[in-house]
Design an enzyme around this catalytic site. Structure first.
Site, PDB file in Angstrom:
ATOM      1  N   ASP A 111       0.870  -1.171   0.000  1.00 48.89           N
ATOM      2  CA  ASP A 111       0.000   0.000   0.000  1.00 48.89           C
ATOM      3  C   ASP A 111       0.912   1.228   0.000  1.00 48.89           C
ATOM      4  OD1 ASP A 111      -2.293   1.737   0.555  1.00 48.89           O
ATOM      5  OD2 ASP A 111      -1.442   1.853   2.578  1.00 48.89           O
ATOM      6  N   ASP A 150      -6.937  -1.580   3.861  1.00 49.49           N
ATOM      7  CA  ASP A 150      -5.992  -2.619   3.444  1.00 49.49           C
ATOM      8  C   ASP A 150      -6.363  -3.988   3.992  1.00 49.49           C
ATOM      9  OD1 ASP A 150      -4.329  -0.739   2.135  1.00 49.49           O
ATOM     10  OD2 ASP A 150      -3.415  -0.208   4.056  1.00 49.49           O
ATOM     11  N   ASP A 169      -1.447  -0.756   6.125  1.00 49.86           N
ATOM     12  CA  ASP A 169      -1.575  -0.194   7.478  1.00 49.86           C
ATOM     13  C   ASP A 169      -2.985   0.257   7.837  1.00 49.86           C
ATOM     14  OD1 ASP A 169      -1.623   2.189   5.810  1.00 49.86           O
ATOM     15  OD2 ASP A 169      -1.284   3.305   7.666  1.00 49.86           O
TER      16      ASP A 169
END
Length: 646
Positions: A330, A542, A538
């Site tokens: 990410d 996600d 995080d």
């Protein structure tokens, strides 16, 4: 000689002996005396002591009874559990040797088996220390602040929200936030960072750290098993109790080896009618090196990863991590800091950069928007006096307006500050260049977001903000490429922003403007294409992708749902720990595979040599014990060295 040898100490274990006391504790006196006694009986028989009957020496019978008692106990448990084991095969060989009058052979084999048990236990104890060392580190009681002053409290009774008082030299027992005091902490046990970390009010601290200098007051947020340190302890404990696929394979292979040895022994007897060779075939085959060495390697690898600030939630996840070929990141909060920062200020003609920043900070002082908080933080960092604001108004999608010292301040987009379109262009033309205060992203940041500032309707300047790339991100990506891994970025951010950061980090494959379901679908598509995926993220968005990957990896600074969805957590949010953990996982897999191949080669060669009479029972026992010990010690190489308290 089984995988159960690595079972950890009970949860209530708090203290562990050290130095010579620990060695004496490990060397069980009963096992040691029993082994020495059997060895003495073998020496006596070898010297010709055959009283009272040469065919059945009493000293040999007593030696076998004493020596075989623990072997018989384990073998009986295996019979009741309907499983074949090395203890059972060794017992068969010892009984067969005694039945044909080979008393010396039977005693020597018994002594070798007992000695191997001791050597195995010593190696396994080092693995158990990986957990015991963690468990015994935290204090059993803490000092908390109450309205009446400070009072001691058992750590088990501490709850989130309490204020913990830490004196110099104290061990931090909770995850929390510093609310008073300044100090430096040794966080090496929890984040792997070897240098002291300076902390002050507002900074986060982790359980397992050591307070070096000043006194601190910490508001507890996570305690016990919920703290970072507690999660590491639980991860290591789970690694001991939950078998990984490689461990289950090792157990099956160990059983197969015993069956092969017994089958080869039967074939040897049928073809040669040589009972000595038949016994040697049973004795030489040893599978304990993989049955015990495999869980030891997994436990040691998880403990080693924990020392670098990473906790892996089980052996299965470590095994999956060792096989990944693609790492997916990410962007926001993972490769970047996740919070914008001011990277430049361009004042209009006749304005000063500090005045623009000061006025914008005053207008943004009541704002909860990340851009507004970043502007206020930058003004305070520069020591600028931020005046109070009146008539604050937040305009969604545009910016904020407020009255500061009698003047109307607008801070936001060009739609809120129309004069910025002309004023910014004139300012650039007059400068002739971007200048040191230009609204362009600094190195390591993505494309800048502009916040335009107007005073009483007149354009005053532009503040540029960007989400800075983590210092460790570039080195991490390079390290992953060095390991031969593909690296992808999935983000919901704008494509131009994502591509700029990807170019800076050396990531070739970027997929931007994705919703959480899009990230999950992208991970699923990669897995369908045959790739083994590790996903690093995080945030809440996600979590679906983390769960869809072969291995989900969460940043320690991320959201609770991301950490819960992940299989691995980077406690200190240092991406460098990811590359180190991948190296550890791959090393563990190589060691396990080396033990597998080595065991098969040694056992098959030993069975063949024993069947043709080259290896007698005693040399066969020596080969068995030596190979088993070598493979267990090979796994023990992964066990991290013990720490010395600083």
């Amino acid at each position: 000689m089984s995988a159960q040898a690595v079972a950890g100490p009970p949860a209530e274990t708090a203290q562990r002996p050290s130095g010579e006391d620990r060695l004496r504790h490990r060397l069980d006196k009963g096992d040691l005396v029993r082994t020495v006694f059997v060895g003495g009986c073998a020496a006596a028989v070898g010297a010709g002591v055959t009283w009272p009957w040469p065919a059945v020496p009493l000293v040999a019978v007593v030696g076998l009874i004493v020596g075989c008692l623990p072997i018989l106990t384990e073998a009986w448990q295996d019979v009741r559990g309907r499983r074949m084991s090395m203890e059972l095969s060794m017992l068969i060989a010892i009984a067969a040797a005694a039945a044909i009058g080979e008393w010396l052979t039977a005693l020597v084999i018994t002594a070798f088996v007992l000695a191997a048990e001791i050597l195995e236990d010593l190696s396994m104890d080092r693995g158990r220390d990986a957990l015991t060392d963690l468990m015994s580190f935290l204090p059993t009681s803490v000092t908390v602040r109450t309205e009446a002053g400070t009072v001691p409290l058992p750590l088990s009774e501490l709850t989130p929200g309490r204020i913990v008082v830490l004196s110099p030299g104290a061990k931090v027992p909770v995850d929390g936030v510093v609310i008073a005091g300044r100090s430096s902490l040794d966080e090496s046990r929890i984040t792997g960072e070897s240098l002291p970390v300076e902390v002050q009010p507002g900074n986060r601290v982790y359980a397992g750290s050591i307070n070096h200098l000043g006194g601190l007051e910490v508001r507890a947020e996570r305690v016990g098993a919920q703290s970072s340190y507690g999660q590491i302890v639980e991860a290591v404990r789970a690694a001991q109790s939950t078998p990984a696929p490689a461990q289950r394979l090792a157990d099956r292979l160990a059983g197969y080896i015993v069956y092969v040895a017994l089958g080869a022994a039967a074939l040897t007897w049928i073809l040669s009618r040589d009972l000595t060779a038949t016994i040697s075939v049973v004795v030489v085959a040893g599978a304990c090196g993989i049955a015990a060495g495999t869980p030891l390697a997994i436990l040691a690898a998880i403990a080693r990863a924990a020392r670098t600030g990473v906790f892996v939630k089980g052996g299965a996840h470590l095994e999956a991590l060792s096989a990944v070929d693609t790492v997916v990141f990410d962007k926001t909060g993972t490769l970047t800091q996740g919070s914008p920062e001011v990277v430049g200020v361009r004042p209009a003609a006749g304005s000063a950069a500090d005045d623009v920043l000061r006025l914008a900070a005053a207008a943004e002082s009541y704002s909860e928007h990340p851009l507004g908080r970043a502007i206020v933080a930058q003004a305070r960092a520069r020591g600028l006096a931020v005046a109070p604001a009146d008539d604050f108004e937040y305009r969604p999608g545009l910016g904020v307006s407020a009255v500061v010292a009698g003047r109307r301040i607008d801070a936001g987009t060009v739609d809120l500050v129309p004069a910025a379109g002309v004023g910014a262009a004139m300012s650039r033309a007059q400068d002739g260049s971007a200048g040191s205060n230009a609204p362009a992203a600094k190195a390591g940041a993505g494309p800048a977001t502009s916040v335009h500032v107007a005073v009483d309707g007149g354009y005053a300047g532009t503040i540029a903000l960007a989400d800075g790339v983590r210092d460790c991100a570039r080195d991490c990506v390079q390290a992953l490429h060095g390991l031969g891994l593909r690296v992808l970025m999935l983000t919901g951010d704008r494509r131009e922003t994502a591509e700029a950061i990807a170019r800076d980090l050396g990531i070739d494959d970027v997929r931007a403007e994705l919703l959480p379901a899009g990230k999950q679908a992208a991970v699923a598509a990669e897995r369908s294409a045959g790739h083994r995926i590790a996903m690093v993220g995080d945030g809440v968005n996600d979590a679906p992708a983390l769960a869809a990957a072969d291995v989900g990896i969460a940043m320690g600074s991320g959201t609770e749902i991301a950490r819960e969805s992940a299989d691995v957590v980077l406690i200190g949010s240092d991406l460098g720990d990811l590359a180190r953990t991948l190296v550890i996982a791959r090393r563990a897999r190589r060691i396990i595979m080396a033990n597998f191949v080595g065991t098969l080669v040694v056992d098959l060669a030993g069975i063949l040599l024993a069947a043709v009479g080259v290896l007698g029972p005693v040399p066969a026992a020596l080969v068995h014990v030596t190979s088993e010990t070598a493979f267990i010690l090979n796994s023990a190489r992964l066990i991290p060295a013990r720490r010395r308290e600083r």
